[in-house]
Design an enzyme around this catalytic site. Structure first.
Site, short mmCIF file in Angstrom:
data_model
loop_
_atom_site.label_atom_id
_atom_site.label_comp_id
_atom_site.label_asym_id
_atom_site.label_seq_id
_atom_site.Cartn_x
_atom_site.Cartn_y
_atom_site.Cartn_z
N LYS A 55 0.85 -1.19 0.00
CA LYS A 55 0.00 0.00 0.00
C LYS A 55 0.89 1.24 0.00
O LYS A 55 1.93 1.26 0.70
CB LYS A 55 -0.92 -0.03 1.23
N SER A 80 -9.91 2.23 2.96
CA SER A 80 -9.01 2.95 2.09
C SER A 80 -8.05 2.07 1.31
O SER A 80 -7.45 2.54 0.34
CB SER A 80 -8.19 3.94 2.93
N SER A 116 -10.22 -0.17 7.10
CA SER A 116 -9.63 -0.09 5.75
C SER A 116 -8.99 -1.34 5.20
O SER A 116 -8.60 -1.37 4.04
CB SER A 116 -8.59 1.02 5.72
N1 GLN Z 1 -13.25 4.53 6.36
C1 GLN Z 1 -12.68 4.97 7.57
C2 GLN Z 1 -12.27 6.43 7.44
O1 GLN Z 1 -12.59 7.00 6.46
C3 GLN Z 1 -11.51 4.11 7.94
C4 GLN Z 1 -10.32 4.38 7.14
C5 GLN Z 1 -9.16 3.53 7.53
O2 GLN Z 1 -9.32 2.50 8.18
N2 GLN Z 1 -7.98 3.98 7.17
O3 GLN Z 1 -11.66 6.98 8.29
#
Ligand code: GLN
Length: 484
Positions: free
Chosen positions: A76, A151, A175
């Site tokens: 990532k 994400s 995410s």
């Molecule tokens: N969707 C969540 C956010 O927008 C979690 C994102 C994540 O786990 N990095 O913060």
């Protein structure tokens, strides 16, 4: 070759059925041919990959190579990689070449893995759909008009489209698990502190944790063996031996106590998703587990608490992007204030700015007690819910996300609808617990994820429960249509 799991690649490389150079080249060719459809990679590191593959082939030929030697994976783009752009999918870091490797990248380098490239993601890991990336959205290989989740959407799409056998990812509020669910993969977020965060660009430091997206639980176990380590460079990393996560995969589930929280089956859950989760419960019963109803009474407060705490931490973490030391700098600043203002206005996207504003507000002198301090107290209550539940069960089971992959643009205008995507995953991060998602069927030809949450440092038990489910079912073997 792209159908092999990590476990099969490990065996094939050892038996000399193929070389690391062959596998790596095969993946690079697929990425070149197919990734303009998915946009799952921000940077493909072909030259580095082939050099690493050649070095791995030498180590393999010499014998005594580590288990993962020669296996290609993707990282990532939140993990720093020496000499390679590390963008966090933000214009702010579009030209940032990391001067060092994240500890997990270094761990995988030491074990001889090959880096195929850096995967796309929501900007600074803020999002649930991969629509906030500066490099454009990622397409879900199962349904090209739908999001892959976020994400870590690039990591998930790359693995689901067989453009990498597995990928690293990070999870602050879901995410890893939500994209795993939406792309039909296995995704594990370990216990907070199990894996070093050093060199992982910080979003919300008390919640962020690195983990893995793979096709099977067995692959996740093999990969976690090398990802997890104690790291003095991360003061929140727990000094604790790393067990062999593959050791318990084959244990019987007889007597395993599975808790099913009633709060995870309420309003907002797609009924067909609920049905698949109920079917999965029956599979666990047939494997000898016992099912118990449990209650996590503060579940409804997880999303509101998270959306105070995560933005608060992000506003502090992202203050380092000031246009002075690194990252985007505006042209011809008039003075220092103008430099800060324009560099940050130009460098950050809308969602990142929204979070910084919310966070700075929640931390400001007049509102700290009303919001930030209150959210921390709620966080403690949420953690206590889990501690109480784990007094009588071993694993908690529920859906990973409320419904399957949704169409592009369908939630972008309503941030709260987007935030509710993580309603079942966020509490795990607030409590610091490990969680994983595995495929449990399809709704409208799109994958659905089953979430398993474990007690602190019970990754081995979680992976065992996931592996046994995958021995009894075929959901994880299904590929997206057209992906042979
Ligand atoms: N969707 C969540 C956010 O927008 C979690 C994102 C994540 O786990 N990095 O913060």
């Amino acid at each position: 070759m792209h159908q092999f799991t990590i476990a099969e690649l490990v065996t094939g490389l050892r038996n000399k059925d193929f070389s690391s150079t062959e596998v790596t080249q095969h993946y690079l060719d697929r990425i070149a041919r197919l990734d303009n459809t998915y946009n799952s990679y921000i940077t493909v590191t072909a030259d580095i990959a082939l050099q690493q593959a050649a070095a791995a082939d030498k180590r393999l030929a010499a014998g005594n190579a580590p288990a993962l030697c020669g296996v290609p994976i993707a990282h990532k783009d939140i993990f720093c990689t020496t000499g390679v752009r590390t963008s966090c999918a933000s214009k702010m870091l579009d030209k940032f070449i990391a001067p060092y490797n994240a500890t997990i990248v270094e761990n995988y380098l030491n074990s001889g893995t090959v880096m195929l490239g850096k995967t796309n993601m929501d900007e600074f890991a803020m999002g649930s759909s991969n629509e906030t990336s500066w490099y454009g959205p990622v397409k879900n290989p199962w349904a090209i008009d739908c999001v892959p989740g976020g994400s870590s959407g690039g990591s998930a799409a790359a693995v689901a489209a067989h453009l990498a056998p597995a990928a690293t990812a990070s999870d602050t509020g879901g995410s890893i698990r939500q994209p795993a669910a939406l792309c039909g993969l296995t995704g594990i977020k370990p216990t907070y502190g199990r894996v070093s965060r050093w060199g992982m660009i910080a979003f919300a430091s008390s919640l962020d944790q690195a983990g893995i997206l793979s096709r099977t639980a067995e692959d996740a176990a093999i990969l976690l063996n090398d990802m997890a380590s104690y790291d003095a460079k991360d003061s929140t990393c727990v000094e604790r031996d790393v067990p062999d996560y593959t050791a318990d995969l084959h244990k019987s589930l007889k007597g395993l106590r599975i808790g099913v929280p009633k709060e995870y089956f309420g309003e907002g859950l797609n009924p067909q998703t609920a049905k698949l989760v109920e079917d999965a419960i029956k599979v666990y019963e047939s494997l000898g587990a016992t099912i118990h109803s449990v209650s996590l009474p503060h579940t409804h407060l997880a999303v509101p608490a998270y959306y105070v705490i995560a933005p608060a931490e992000c506003s502090a973490n992202l203050s380092r992007f000031d246009g002075v030391r690194y990252g985007h700098r505006c042209e011809n600043p008039k003075d220092l204030n103008d430099l800060y203002m324009r560099s940050r206005s130009e460098g950050f996207g809308a969602e990142v700015k929204r979070r910084i504003l919310v966070g700075a507000y929640a931390l400001s002198a007049g509102y700290y007690d009303a919001y930030y301090s209150k959210a921390q107290k709620v966080r403690r209550l949420i953690k206590q819910d889990f501690i109480d539940a784990f007094a009588s069960v071993d694993v908690i089971l529920g859906p990973t996300s409320p419904s399957p992959a949704f169409q592009f643009g369908s939630k972008t205008k309503d941030p709260v609808a987007m935030y509710l995507e993580d309603i079942y995953t966020i509490a795990t991060n607030l409590a610091g617990l490990p969680g994983l998602s595995i495929p449990c069927g399809l709704v409208d030809s799109k994958p659905v994820g089953l979430q398993l949450i474990g007690n602190f440092f019970a990754e081995g038990q979680l992976l065992n429960a996931a592996h046994q489910f995958q021995q009894a079912t075929h959901f994880h073997q299904q590929s997206a249509p057209g992906i042979e």
